[in-house]
Design a protein around this motif. Structure first.
Motif, PDB file in Angstrom:
ATOM      1  N   LEU A 124       0.813  -1.127   0.101  1.00 21.54           N
ATOM      2  CA  LEU A 124      -0.003  -0.149  -0.095  1.00 21.54           C
ATOM      3  C   LEU A 124       0.838   1.155   0.039  1.00 21.54           C
ATOM      4  N   ARG A 125       1.950   1.273   0.762  1.00 20.40           N
ATOM      5  CA  ARG A 125       2.828   2.424   0.902  1.00 20.40           C
ATOM      6  C   ARG A 125       3.338   2.697  -0.824  1.00 20.40           C
ATOM      7  N   LEU A 126       3.947   1.571  -1.024  1.00 26.00           N
ATOM      8  CA  LEU A 126       4.376   1.642  -2.748  1.00 26.00           C
ATOM      9  C   LEU A 126       3.339   2.279  -3.548  1.00 26.00           C
ATOM     10  N   LEU A 127       2.180   1.870  -3.436  1.00 28.70           N
ATOM     11  CA  LEU A 127       1.220   2.322  -4.387  1.00 28.70           C
ATOM     12  C   LEU A 127       0.880   3.751  -4.120  1.00 28.70           C
ATOM     13  N   ILE A 128       0.850   4.129  -2.916  1.00 27.73           N
ATOM     14  CA  ILE A 128       0.422   5.482  -2.727  1.00 27.73           C
ATOM     15  C   ILE A 128       1.725   6.321  -3.049  1.00 27.73           C
ATOM     16  N   LEU A 129       2.897   5.882  -2.945  1.00 28.11           N
ATOM     17  CA  LEU A 129       4.098   6.674  -3.426  1.00 28.11           C
ATOM     18  C   LEU A 129       4.139   6.773  -4.903  1.00 28.11           C
ATOM     19  N   ALA A 130       3.612   6.070  -5.618  1.00 30.01           N
ATOM     20  CA  ALA A 130       3.397   5.751  -6.961  1.00 30.01           C
ATOM     21  C   ALA A 130       2.416   6.634  -7.645  1.00 30.01           C
ATOM     22  N   VAL A 131       1.348   6.782  -7.064  1.00 33.01           N
ATOM     23  CA  VAL A 131       0.182   7.524  -7.306  1.00 33.01           C
ATOM     24  C   VAL A 131       0.809   9.026  -7.393  1.00 33.01           C
ATOM     25  N   LEU A 132       1.329   9.358  -6.069  1.00 31.28           N
ATOM     26  CA  LEU A 132       1.986  10.617  -5.888  1.00 31.28           C
ATOM     27  C   LEU A 132       3.010  11.068  -6.679  1.00 31.28           C
ATOM     28  N   ASP A 133       3.688  10.106  -7.193  1.00 31.98           N
ATOM     29  CA  ASP A 133       4.847  10.434  -8.213  1.00 31.98           C
ATOM     30  C   ASP A 133       4.386  11.302  -9.434  1.00 31.98           C
ATOM     31  N   ARG A 134       3.146  11.131  -9.746  1.00 37.58           N
ATOM     32  CA  ARG A 134       2.557  11.692 -10.899  1.00 37.58           C
ATOM     33  C   ARG A 134       2.112  13.163 -10.601  1.00 37.58           C
ATOM     34  N   GLN A 135       1.335  13.287  -9.509  1.00 41.32           N
ATOM     35  CA  GLN A 135       1.098  14.539  -9.228  1.00 41.32           C
ATOM     36  C   GLN A 135       0.289  14.574  -7.634  1.00 41.32           C
ATOM     37  N   PRO A 136       0.235  15.518  -6.993  1.00 42.72           N
ATOM     38  CA  PRO A 136      -0.321  15.770  -5.539  1.00 42.72           C
ATOM     39  C   PRO A 136      -1.778  15.346  -5.531  1.00 42.72           C
ATOM     40  N   GLU A 137      -2.176  14.609  -4.804  1.00 43.51           N
ATOM     41  CA  GLU A 137      -3.500  14.113  -4.738  1.00 43.51           C
ATOM     42  C   GLU A 137      -4.107  14.243  -3.230  1.00 43.51           C
ATOM     43  N   HIS A 138      -5.518  14.179  -3.103  1.00 44.09           N
ATOM     44  CA  HIS A 138      -6.092  14.088  -1.642  1.00 44.09           C
ATOM     45  C   HIS A 138      -6.437  12.690  -1.634  1.00 44.09           C
ATOM     46  N   GLY A 139      -6.565  12.145  -0.119  1.00 46.26           N
ATOM     47  CA  GLY A 139      -6.899  10.768  -0.238  1.00 46.26           C
ATOM     48  C   GLY A 139      -7.900   9.833  -1.068  1.00 46.26           C
TER      49      GLY A 139
END
Length: 105
Positions: A9-24
């Motif tokens: 889950l941590r890896l997935l979150i970091l990967a999503v945020l690698d593209r752009q900032p996001e809210h939960g």
């Protein structure tokens, strides 16, 4: 070499945020969308993971206005980008090892 579901889950979150900032909620939606519905991030595990990532200095957050609603937006830090690169390498090694055991699937 092992990766548990919290680490995933941590890896997935970091990967999503690698593209752009996001809210939960947008992070959860991106995980679901990018995995074509195969993966999901439940609120009960997503927010604790985000808070821990923030405490560790891998993400930072701020309040932003989204269509008249205040939301907490998360973004990667430089340390988060470094951690993501390491985690991607570890994930590749792990999936290669599993593939070798399964017979090159």
């Amino acid at each position: 070499m092992s990766m548990n579901t919290k680490e995933q889950l941590r890896l997935l979150i970091l990967a999503v945020l690698d593209r752009q900032p996001e809210h939960g909620y947008a992070i959860a939606q991106a995980i679901k969308s990018r995995s074509e519905g195969r993966l999901s991030a439940k609120e009960g595990s997503l927010y604790p993971a985000l808070h821990l990532l923030e405490k560790e200095g891998l993400v930072e957050s701020s309040e932003v206005d989204v269509r008249g609603r205040t939301r907490r937006e998360y973004r990667l830090t430089d340390a988060g980008r470094t951690a993501l690169a390491r985690a991607r390498g570890e994930w590749q090694r792990q999936t290669q090892a599993v593939g070798a055991v399964l017979g090159g699937v």
